[in-house]
Design a protein around this motif. Structure first.
Motif, PDB file in Angstrom:
ATOM      1  N   GLY A   1      17.146   0.517   9.781  1.00  0.00           N
ATOM      2  CA  GLY A   1      17.278   0.147   8.369  1.00  0.00           C
ATOM      3  C   GLY A   1      16.065  -0.622   7.869  1.00  0.00           C
ATOM      4  O   GLY A   1      15.575  -0.382   6.763  1.00  0.00           O
ATOM      5  N   ALA A   2      15.562  -1.528   8.694  1.00  0.00           N
ATOM      6  CA  ALA A   2      14.374  -2.296   8.308  1.00  0.00           C
ATOM      7  C   ALA A   2      13.151  -1.396   8.165  1.00  0.00           C
ATOM      8  O   ALA A   2      12.352  -1.554   7.235  1.00  0.00           O
ATOM      9  CB  ALA A   2      14.105  -3.394   9.337  1.00  0.00           C
ATOM     10  N   VAL A   3      13.025  -0.406   9.050  1.00  0.00           N
ATOM     11  CA  VAL A   3      11.907   0.540   8.961  1.00  0.00           C
ATOM     12  C   VAL A   3      12.002   1.336   7.663  1.00  0.00           C
ATOM     13  O   VAL A   3      10.991   1.554   6.977  1.00  0.00           O
ATOM     14  CB  VAL A   3      11.875   1.466  10.196  1.00  0.00           C
ATOM     15  CG1 VAL A   3      10.962   2.654   9.991  1.00  0.00           C
ATOM     16  CG2 VAL A   3      11.470   0.685  11.437  1.00  0.00           C
ATOM     17  N   MET A   4      13.214   1.747   7.301  1.00  0.00           N
ATOM     18  CA  MET A   4      13.377   2.504   6.049  1.00  0.00           C
ATOM     19  C   MET A   4      12.986   1.655   4.839  1.00  0.00           C
ATOM     20  O   MET A   4      12.370   2.157   3.902  1.00  0.00           O
ATOM     21  CB  MET A   4      14.821   2.981   5.914  1.00  0.00           C
ATOM     22  CG  MET A   4      15.169   4.134   6.821  1.00  0.00           C
ATOM     23  SD  MET A   4      16.864   4.698   6.612  1.00  0.00           S
ATOM     24  CE  MET A   4      16.746   5.522   5.026  1.00  0.00           C
ATOM     25  N   VAL A   5      13.337   0.380   4.857  1.00  0.00           N
ATOM     26  CA  VAL A   5      12.968  -0.505   3.749  1.00  0.00           C
ATOM     27  C   VAL A   5      11.449  -0.625   3.657  1.00  0.00           C
ATOM     28  O   VAL A   5      10.873  -0.495   2.569  1.00  0.00           O
ATOM     29  CB  VAL A   5      13.623  -1.900   3.908  1.00  0.00           C
ATOM     30  CG1 VAL A   5      13.042  -2.891   2.930  1.00  0.00           C
ATOM     31  CG2 VAL A   5      15.129  -1.805   3.738  1.00  0.00           C
ATOM     32  N   VAL A   6      10.810  -0.846   4.775  1.00  0.00           N
ATOM     33  CA  VAL A   6       9.351  -1.008   4.784  1.00  0.00           C
ATOM     34  C   VAL A   6       8.664   0.275   4.318  1.00  0.00           C
ATOM     35  O   VAL A   6       7.751   0.237   3.482  1.00  0.00           O
ATOM     36  CB  VAL A   6       8.857  -1.438   6.185  1.00  0.00           C
ATOM     37  CG1 VAL A   6       7.349  -1.361   6.287  1.00  0.00           C
ATOM     38  CG2 VAL A   6       9.345  -2.838   6.505  1.00  0.00           C
ATOM     39  N   VAL A   7       9.095   1.419   4.825  1.00  0.00           N
ATOM     40  CA  VAL A   7       8.491   2.688   4.421  1.00  0.00           C
ATOM     41  C   VAL A   7       8.696   2.916   2.929  1.00  0.00           C
ATOM     42  O   VAL A   7       7.774   3.340   2.220  1.00  0.00           O
ATOM     43  CB  VAL A   7       9.060   3.863   5.256  1.00  0.00           C
ATOM     44  CG1 VAL A   7       8.704   5.200   4.646  1.00  0.00           C
ATOM     45  CG2 VAL A   7       8.560   3.785   6.688  1.00  0.00           C
ATOM     46  N   GLY A   8       9.883   2.619   2.427  1.00  0.00           N
ATOM     47  CA  GLY A   8      10.149   2.799   1.004  1.00  0.00           C
ATOM     48  C   GLY A   8       9.244   1.947   0.128  1.00  0.00           C
ATOM     49  O   GLY A   8       8.685   2.428  -0.868  1.00  0.00           O
ATOM     50  N   ILE A   9       9.062   0.696   0.508  1.00  0.00           N
ATOM     51  CA  ILE A   9       8.212  -0.201  -0.279  1.00  0.00           C
ATOM     52  C   ILE A   9       6.746   0.244  -0.206  1.00  0.00           C
ATOM     53  O   ILE A   9       6.035   0.263  -1.214  1.00  0.00           O
ATOM     54  CB  ILE A   9       8.380  -1.659   0.198  1.00  0.00           C
ATOM     55  CG1 ILE A   9       9.776  -2.165  -0.195  1.00  0.00           C
ATOM     56  CG2 ILE A   9       7.300  -2.554  -0.382  1.00  0.00           C
ATOM     57  CD1 ILE A   9      10.123  -3.517   0.389  1.00  0.00           C
ATOM     58  N   VAL A  10       6.289   0.623   0.987  1.00  0.00           N
ATOM     59  CA  VAL A  10       4.892   1.044   1.159  1.00  0.00           C
ATOM     60  C   VAL A  10       4.616   2.319   0.367  1.00  0.00           C
ATOM     61  O   VAL A  10       3.599   2.425  -0.340  1.00  0.00           O
ATOM     62  CB  VAL A  10       4.568   1.219   2.656  1.00  0.00           C
ATOM     63  CG1 VAL A  10       3.253   1.947   2.858  1.00  0.00           C
ATOM     64  CG2 VAL A  10       4.540  -0.128   3.353  1.00  0.00           C
ATOM     65  N   VAL A  11       5.511   3.296   0.460  1.00  0.00           N
ATOM     66  CA  VAL A  11       5.293   4.559  -0.241  1.00  0.00           C
ATOM     67  C   VAL A  11       5.362   4.349  -1.752  1.00  0.00           C
ATOM     68  O   VAL A  11       4.624   4.982  -2.501  1.00  0.00           O
ATOM     69  CB  VAL A  11       6.294   5.631   0.243  1.00  0.00           C
ATOM     70  CG1 VAL A  11       6.260   6.863  -0.635  1.00  0.00           C
ATOM     71  CG2 VAL A  11       5.990   6.005   1.688  1.00  0.00           C
ATOM     72  N   GLU A  12       6.214   3.448  -2.191  1.00  0.00           N
ATOM     73  CA  GLU A  12       6.243   3.161  -3.624  1.00  0.00           C
ATOM     74  C   GLU A  12       4.908   2.608  -4.087  1.00  0.00           C
ATOM     75  O   GLU A  12       4.408   2.959  -5.154  1.00  0.00           O
ATOM     76  CB  GLU A  12       7.358   2.168  -3.953  1.00  0.00           C
ATOM     77  CG  GLU A  12       7.458   1.928  -5.439  1.00  0.00           C
ATOM     78  CD  GLU A  12       8.307   0.743  -5.798  1.00  0.00           C
ATOM     79  OE1 GLU A  12       9.062   0.859  -6.767  1.00  0.00           O
ATOM     80  OE2 GLU A  12       8.203  -0.292  -5.123  1.00  0.00           O
ATOM     81  N   ARG A  13       4.290   1.784  -3.284  1.00  0.00           N
ATOM     82  CA  ARG A  13       2.972   1.254  -3.631  1.00  0.00           C
ATOM     83  C   ARG A  13       1.906   2.350  -3.606  1.00  0.00           C
ATOM     84  O   ARG A  13       0.931   2.277  -4.344  1.00  0.00           O
ATOM     85  CB  ARG A  13       2.597   0.122  -2.677  1.00  0.00           C
ATOM     86  CG  ARG A  13       3.587  -1.013  -2.742  1.00  0.00           C
ATOM     87  CD  ARG A  13       2.973  -2.309  -3.137  1.00  0.00           C
ATOM     88  NE  ARG A  13       4.007  -3.285  -3.424  1.00  0.00           N
ATOM     89  CZ  ARG A  13       4.369  -4.265  -2.625  1.00  0.00           C
ATOM     90  NH1 ARG A  13       3.761  -4.410  -1.464  1.00  0.00           N
ATOM     91  NH2 ARG A  13       5.313  -5.104  -2.976  1.00  0.00           N
ATOM     92  N   PHE A  14       2.082   3.348  -2.743  1.00  0.00           N
ATOM     93  CA  PHE A  14       1.154   4.481  -2.725  1.00  0.00           C
ATOM     94  C   PHE A  14       1.183   5.218  -4.059  1.00  0.00           C
ATOM     95  O   PHE A  14       0.183   5.788  -4.478  1.00  0.00           O
ATOM     96  CB  PHE A  14       1.513   5.489  -1.631  1.00  0.00           C
ATOM     97  CG  PHE A  14       1.215   5.045  -0.229  1.00  0.00           C
ATOM     98  CD1 PHE A  14       0.482   3.905   0.044  1.00  0.00           C
ATOM     99  CD2 PHE A  14       1.676   5.789   0.845  1.00  0.00           C
ATOM    100  CE1 PHE A  14       0.223   3.512   1.339  1.00  0.00           C
ATOM    101  CE2 PHE A  14       1.413   5.411   2.142  1.00  0.00           C
ATOM    102  CZ  PHE A  14       0.689   4.276   2.398  1.00  0.00           C
ATOM    103  N   CYS A  15       2.328   5.250  -4.700  1.00  0.00           N
ATOM    104  CA  CYS A  15       2.500   6.030  -5.930  1.00  0.00           C
ATOM    105  C   CYS A  15       2.031   5.280  -7.172  1.00  0.00           C
ATOM    106  O   CYS A  15       2.068   5.835  -8.272  1.00  0.00           O
ATOM    107  CB  CYS A  15       3.967   6.418  -6.098  1.00  0.00           C
ATOM    108  SG  CYS A  15       4.565   7.525  -4.818  1.00  0.00           S
ATOM    109  N   LYS A  16       1.602   4.050  -7.024  1.00  0.00           N
ATOM    110  CA  LYS A  16       1.153   3.262  -8.168  1.00  0.00           C
ATOM    111  C   LYS A  16      -0.284   3.622  -8.507  1.00  0.00           C
ATOM    112  O   LYS A  16      -1.160   3.591  -7.648  1.00  0.00           O
ATOM    113  CB  LYS A  16       1.264   1.783  -7.821  1.00  0.00           C
ATOM    114  CG  LYS A  16       1.173   0.878  -8.996  1.00  0.00           C
ATOM    115  CD  LYS A  16       1.410  -0.552  -8.556  1.00  0.00           C
ATOM    116  CE  LYS A  16       2.116  -1.293  -9.630  1.00  0.00           C
ATOM    117  NZ  LYS A  16       2.416  -2.652  -9.256  1.00  0.00           N
ATOM    118  N   LEU A  17      -0.509   3.957  -9.766  1.00  0.00           N
ATOM    119  CA  LEU A  17      -1.853   4.301 -10.213  1.00  0.00           C
ATOM    120  C   LEU A  17      -2.644   3.040 -10.527  1.00  0.00           C
ATOM    121  O   LEU A  17      -2.109   2.102 -11.123  1.00  0.00           O
ATOM    122  CB  LEU A  17      -1.803   5.174 -11.458  1.00  0.00           C
ATOM    123  CG  LEU A  17      -1.293   6.592 -11.254  1.00  0.00           C
ATOM    124  CD1 LEU A  17      -1.180   7.296 -12.593  1.00  0.00           C
ATOM    125  CD2 LEU A  17      -2.205   7.357 -10.324  1.00  0.00           C
TER     126      LEU A  17
END
Length: 167
Positions: free
Chosen positions: A127-143
């Protein structure tokens, strides 16, 4: 679309953790098995995180200037939604199994087989890995902000609506 707020993730994890601890207490009183996901659910959690990360890296590569191919804006939007869903699902899984673990801490000394405790810890980690991946990928999508856009103009002051006129 709004970015993920860490306070919301914490609120989700804590509230689902309280529910998980309550359900565990009820199942223990009824002599039922612990409401823990099986270990093979880690495979599913891992696949979701890997797919999210791969799509996020594709968006980040395009954002950082490697624009050999055209990026489908719908793919980028779906990647962002997947990242947020991954983070919230991870927070829920972390909270649920964290609540179960907290409820079971008093019984660890009485258990002969600690396999279920290690299973809970593995699912907490997933669950912690999923949270971290979600936050990191969201930052990838920021222009990043555009350099050629004019800077934001200050807002004009609000005009009074006749309050001083009558004084």
């Amino acid at each position: 679309m709004r970015t993920i707020r860490p306070s919301w993730l914490v609120a989700v994890a804590v509230s689902v953790g309280v529910i998980g601890a309550g359900v565990t207490e009820l199942t223990s009183r009824a002599s039922l098995a612990l409401p823990v996901l099986p270990l093979n659910s880690l495979v599913t959690m891992g696949l979701i995180a890997v797919v999210c990360l791969i799509l996020g890296l594709k968006v980040r590569r395009w954002r950082d200037g490697k624009r050999d191919k055209v990026l489908d804006p719908l793919l980028a939007a779906r990647t962002l939604v997947l990242a947020q869903a991954c983070a919230y699902a991870g927070a829920m899984l972390f909270g649920w199994h964290g609540g179960i673990l907290v409820d079971q801490l008093t019984t660890i000394a009485l258990r002969e087989d600690l396999g279920v405790i290690w299973q809970i810890i593995a699912l907490l980690t997933g669950g912690a890995v999923m949270v971290v991946v979600g936050i990191v990928v969201e930052r990838f999508c920021k222009l990043p902000p555009e350099d050629n856009e004019p800077s934001a103009k200050p807002r004009p002051k609000r005009e009074s609506h006749g309050e001083e006129e009558f004084a």
